[in-house]
Write an enzyme that holds these catalytic residues in place. Structure first.
Site, mmCIF file in Angstrom:
data_model
loop_
_atom_site.group_PDB
_atom_site.id
_atom_site.type_symbol
_atom_site.label_atom_id
_atom_site.label_comp_id
_atom_site.label_asym_id
_atom_site.label_seq_id
_atom_site.Cartn_x
_atom_site.Cartn_y
_atom_site.Cartn_z
ATOM 1 N N ASP A 13 3.314 5.929 25.064
ATOM 2 C CA ASP A 13 3.310 6.820 23.891
ATOM 3 C C ASP A 13 2.907 8.252 24.224
ATOM 4 O O ASP A 13 2.355 8.956 23.382
ATOM 5 C CB ASP A 13 2.359 6.298 22.784
ATOM 6 C CG ASP A 13 2.633 4.863 22.428
ATOM 7 O OD1 ASP A 13 3.818 4.517 22.310
ATOM 8 O OD2 ASP A 13 1.666 4.094 22.275
ATOM 9 N N LYS A 16 7.130 10.752 26.066
ATOM 10 C CA LYS A 16 8.174 10.796 27.113
ATOM 11 C C LYS A 16 9.543 11.031 26.507
ATOM 12 O O LYS A 16 10.347 11.791 27.033
ATOM 13 C CB LYS A 16 8.243 9.464 27.880
ATOM 14 C CG LYS A 16 7.071 9.152 28.719
ATOM 15 C CD LYS A 16 7.222 7.790 29.355
ATOM 16 C CE LYS A 16 7.194 6.650 28.366
ATOM 17 N NZ LYS A 16 5.922 6.436 27.699
ATOM 18 N N GLY A 40 9.641 2.461 22.209
ATOM 19 C CA GLY A 40 10.390 3.033 21.095
ATOM 20 C C GLY A 40 10.086 4.493 20.972
ATOM 21 O O GLY A 40 8.948 4.900 21.154
ATOM 22 N N HIS A 41 11.104 5.274 20.740
ATOM 23 C CA HIS A 41 10.815 6.651 20.386
ATOM 24 C C HIS A 41 11.839 7.184 19.397
ATOM 25 O O HIS A 41 12.961 6.707 19.328
ATOM 26 C CB HIS A 41 10.641 7.542 21.621
ATOM 27 C CG HIS A 41 11.893 7.767 22.401
ATOM 28 N ND1 HIS A 41 12.217 7.037 23.509
ATOM 29 C CD2 HIS A 41 12.857 8.672 22.231
ATOM 30 C CE1 HIS A 41 13.353 7.471 23.982
ATOM 31 N NE2 HIS A 41 13.773 8.464 23.242
ATOM 32 N N GLN A 223 6.675 2.788 28.524
ATOM 33 C CA GLN A 223 5.251 2.452 28.687
ATOM 34 C C GLN A 223 4.538 3.487 29.577
ATOM 35 O O GLN A 223 5.003 4.608 29.675
ATOM 36 C CB GLN A 223 5.068 1.026 29.231
ATOM 37 C CG GLN A 223 5.429 -0.057 28.242
ATOM 38 C CD GLN A 223 6.900 -0.418 28.263
ATOM 39 O OE1 GLN A 223 7.492 -0.542 29.308
ATOM 40 N NE2 GLN A 223 7.487 -0.572 27.111
HETATM 41 P P1 IMP Z 1 3.921 -6.136 25.677
HETATM 42 O O1 IMP Z 1 4.574 -5.149 26.572
HETATM 43 O O2 IMP Z 1 4.585 -6.287 24.338
HETATM 44 O O3 IMP Z 1 3.690 -7.452 26.349
HETATM 45 O O4 IMP Z 1 2.454 -5.571 25.331
HETATM 46 C C1 IMP Z 1 1.430 -5.485 26.305
HETATM 47 C C2 IMP Z 1 0.574 -4.243 26.091
HETATM 48 O O5 IMP Z 1 1.347 -3.085 26.374
HETATM 49 C C3 IMP Z 1 0.063 -4.075 24.658
HETATM 50 O O6 IMP Z 1 -1.214 -3.466 24.706
HETATM 51 C C4 IMP Z 1 1.055 -3.127 24.047
HETATM 52 O O7 IMP Z 1 0.506 -2.415 22.969
HETATM 53 C C5 IMP Z 1 1.348 -2.219 25.241
HETATM 54 N N1 IMP Z 1 2.665 -1.595 25.169
HETATM 55 C C6 IMP Z 1 3.854 -2.152 25.468
HETATM 56 N N2 IMP Z 1 4.863 -1.261 25.306
HETATM 57 C C7 IMP Z 1 4.288 -0.111 24.913
HETATM 58 C C8 IMP Z 1 4.805 1.193 24.624
HETATM 59 O O8 IMP Z 1 6.010 1.477 24.695
HETATM 60 N N3 IMP Z 1 3.882 2.121 24.259
HETATM 61 C C9 IMP Z 1 2.552 1.857 24.217
HETATM 62 N N4 IMP Z 1 2.034 0.661 24.489
HETATM 63 C C10 IMP Z 1 2.882 -0.319 24.833
#
Ligand code: IMP
Length: 430
Positions: A13, A16, A40-41, A223
């Site tokens: 977040d 990017k 997501g953006h 991420q």
């Molecule tokens: P997962 O990727 O859904 O398994 O989530 C694992 C961790 O990564 C959690 O803390 C999510 O909130 C974080 N996370 C996954 N994708 C994003 C993203 O695009 N932005 C921010 N945090 C993310």
């Protein structure tokens, strides 16, 4: 022409998407290399407002080739909806290619993700619930289904039959859930395969041709480095490598081909989900950083969750820079700090009587460190209208210079608002 990787350098977040949108215009090939629809953006441009989860940001330029690499995990229903929405808004997706090696998020992955989180109770990770972790786990366990498999009836049926037998045991015996129907999933995913067939390709020749012709290539991260499964705040991480090494792996580009590694950092820090966050703040300080009600508000695009907020952590910033070879810093959301009289930067940690300049790998210890702060004067004037670095208030320039010094990278860009023209370019990446 350079190959530029734009990676998140905090916990995701970082903005990017905003940076990549600008750079994508200059690239001829944009590759999304990892993660899935956990990312997501929102893109706002002259053609409308769009929410992207899996499709690369170069999609708005009809001459740019966009590629979803083999490191991405794909939920076909989500991807098809995204493509349909884009087409419905008049955006051509004709130059999109998806690696046939990319793994598919299956219905049992989504269920597993959600049941596992429920079982974890207080120890939950705070995943996005999109099936990302189970899909990557199956890929590593070599029981995954790849996008290319959806194109072959026999392969899909035999893979699915084999996998579903085990998954149904897990769902019924461990989670007490109903079994899934082989027939239904087979037909549904075969149909997804048919609908995606025009986009699915062996993407290596496309990448190689672009490299051979020296075309500008943008590797679009999702991420952030601190969510990296190896180097992040494990187990509160995602299941893929979002950094520079992951960019090479997920796109199928050798590390020596990367020319610029740009790390995107917010001018402060945020995190969604659980896990240690040494510089987290609450109360009034948090309200300023969270910007509720403003276009920059700290609310997740994918999950709608309120983000946790805190001061810039230079210990983690430097760590992210080192493990990813970040040579260029992109600092976003500088304007969020506009009203503050003083701004804190965490320059080290204290653990009992010991000072640390690196993050401990054990999250229980990282959760206990006390940040050592340095305070810098705020600029207390709006920056959102500034378009040149030398027109930023001197305190803001000093703040950025200090972040670069502590992180060990040059400045590339600074953003002062959500619009494209609010990105100040200091050193051009392309
Ligand atoms: P997962 O990727 O859904 O398994 O989530 C694992 C961790 O990564 C959690 O803390 C999510 O909130 C974080 N996370 C996954 N994708 C994003 C993203 O695009 N932005 C921010 N945090 C993310």
């Amino acid at each position: 022409m350079p190959v530029v990787a734009v990676i998140g350098a905090q916990w995701g977040d970082e903005g990017k998407g905003h940076i990549v949108d600008l750079l994508a215009e200059r690239a001829r090939l944009v590759i999304r290399y990892g993660g899935g629809n956990n990312a997501g953006h929102t893109v706002v441009n002259e053609r409308g407002a769009f929410k992207l989860h899996v499709v690369p940001s170069g999609i708005f330029d009809p001459s740019t080739v966009n590629l979803i690499g083999s490191g991405v995990v794909i939920d076909p229903a989500v991807l098809l909806k995204e493509l349909g929405d884009l087409q419905g808004q008049g955006i051509s997706v004709a130059k999109l290619f998806i690696s046939e090696r990319a793994h598919v998020i299956m219905p049992y992955h989504v269920l597993q993700d959600q049941y596992e989180e429920t079982l974890r109770g207080d120890n939950k990770i705070g995943t996005t619930g999109r099936g990302i972790g189970p899909a990557y786990a199956d890929k590593m366990s070599r029981v995954g289904i790849r996008l290319g498999d959806l194109m072959h009836e026999e392969t899909l049926l035999s893979r699915l039959r084999q996998v579903l037998e085990v998954k149904n045991k897990l769902l019924t015996a461990v989670y007490g859930a109903p079994a899934l129907s082989l027939h239904e999933i087979y037909l549904r995913y075969l149909d997804y395969g048919r609908k995606l067939a025009d986009y699915v390709a062996d993407t290596h020749p496309i990448v190689q041709r672009a490299l051979d012709r020296d075309l500008p290539i943008l590797l679009e991260g999702a991420q952030g480095a601190l969510l990296d499964v190896d180097h992040g705040t494990y187990p509160f991480v995602t299941s893929s490598p979002p950094g520079a090494a992951g960019a090479c792996q997920g796109a199928g580009i050798g590390p020596t081909s990367l020319n610029v590694i740009a790390g995107v950092y917010k001018a402060y820090a945020t995190r969604v989900g659980e896990g240690p966050f040494p510089t987290e703040v609450s109360g009034e300080e948090a309200d300023v950083l969270r910007q509720i009600g403003k276009p920059w508000a700290e609310v997740g695009t994918t999950t709608g969750r309120l983000r946790r907020v805190g001061w810039f952590d230079a210990v983690l910033a430097r760590y992210a820079a080192r493990i990813n070879g970040i040579d260029t810093m992109v600092i976003t959301k500088l304007d969020v700090l506009d009203t503050l009289p003083k701004i804190k930067i965490c320059t080290g940690y204290r653990l009992h009587d010991t000072a640390l300049d690196y993050p401990p790998s054990n999250i229980a210890i990282l959760g206990r460190v006390e940040p050592i702060y340095e305070e810098m004067p705020g600029w207390r004037q709006p920056t959102s209208g500034v378009r040149r670095f030398d027109q930023l208030p001197s305190e803001a320039q000093d703040y950025i210079a200090r972040l670069c010094e502590l992180t060990g990278a040059r400045i590339g860009m600074v953003s002062v608002g959500p619009e494209r023209e609010q990105i100040i370019e200091v050193n051009q990446l392309f």
